[in-house]
Design a protein around this motif. Structure first.
Motif, PDB file in Angstrom:
ATOM      1  N   THR A   1      48.264  43.250  41.572  1.00  7.65           N
ATOM      2  CA  THR A   1      48.116  44.539  40.888  1.00  7.65           C
ATOM      3  C   THR A   1      49.446  45.130  40.452  1.00  7.65           C
TER       4      THR A   1
ATOM      5  N   LEU B   1      45.393  50.160  48.027  1.00  6.45           N
ATOM      6  CA  LEU B   1      44.639  49.483  46.968  1.00  6.45           C
ATOM      7  C   LEU B   1      43.210  49.992  46.910  1.00  6.45           C
TER       8      LEU B   1
ATOM      9  N   GLU C   1      47.215  40.630  47.365  1.00  7.00           N
ATOM     10  CA  GLU C   1      46.470  41.447  46.408  1.00  7.00           C
ATOM     11  C   GLU C   1      47.394  42.462  45.734  1.00  7.00           C
TER      12      GLU C   1
END
Length: 224
Positions: A88, A69, A84
């Protein structure tokens, strides 16, 4: 024998628990992001040897996703990287190979995809956050990502190494290391240069526009 500095032994500013299992893993993944040109849509992660046995308990699984990421080694989101990744849309899978005698104990292989582009790479976490990228897209590599790095895939032709280094010399770049490998005589070759200082955009554009150069990847500084 490779030498380490006192800064390597102290390690980087990071989210724990371990410089080898966390910081080094994050940095390996961030190299993959730079090679791909952005955060991947899909990632297959293969942990080898010691990593294969310890990656869950030591947080290397969260660290590799955080690096993919493009989070830095001190980013607090490393601890919540799985959540997270869901936000995404990053799709990932883990695989373990526990007994690969030819590999360094802490080896990770990445197979990344983004918008139809694919990148494969193999990296080693050597302690203190120090990494070594040993293979890129099937070519031998051997760079540390501590310096400005350029990776050039081009036709294997006489004089190409001299030509490329002469172009880089116009930017007053001092070459620290060079690795050259090829798939075969007169086939595709890969030249990897680590430099003490960066390259100008116009130099990179010039190299990318040469017909016999197929791909140019530039990594200015992995920790920025």
């Amino acid at each position: 024998m490779e030498k380490s500095s006192v800064f390597d032994m102290i390690g980087p500013v990071m989210i724990g628990p371990s410089s080898s299992h966390t910081a080094g893993v994050v940095r390996i993944a961030r190299v993959g992001v730079k090679l791909l040109g952005g955060v991947p849509d899909e990632a297959e992660v293969i942990f080898y040897n010691s990593f294969a046995r310890t990656y869950e308990g030591h947080g290397s699984d969260r660290a590799i996703i955080a690096g993919l990421l493009d989070y830095k080694t001190d980013d607090k989101r490393i601890k919540t990287s799985f959540d997270e990744a869901k936000k995404t849309g990053l799709k990932y899978s883990f695989r373990s190979v526990g007994n690969a005698s030819t590999r360094h104990p802490n080896t990770i292989e990445l197979k990344l995809k983004k918008d139809g582009k694919t990148v494969t790479m193999i990296g080693e976490s050597r302690g203190g956050g120090v990494v070594k990228i040993v293979e890129v897209n099937g070519f031998a590599a051997g760079f540390t990502a501590n310096l400005h790095t350029i990776i050039i895939e081009a036709d294997d032709r006489p004089g190409s190494i001299t030509f490329i280094t002469s172009v880089i010399a116009h930017d007053d770049c001092n070459i620290a290391t060079m690795t050259v490998s090829r798939k075969g005589k007169n086939d595709l070759a890969c030249q990897i240069l680590e430099m003490d200082s960066g390259l100008n955009d116009i130099t990179l554009e010039y190299l990318r526009n040469l017909k016999w150069i197929k791909n140019v990847i530039y990594i200015p500084d992995i920790d920025k």
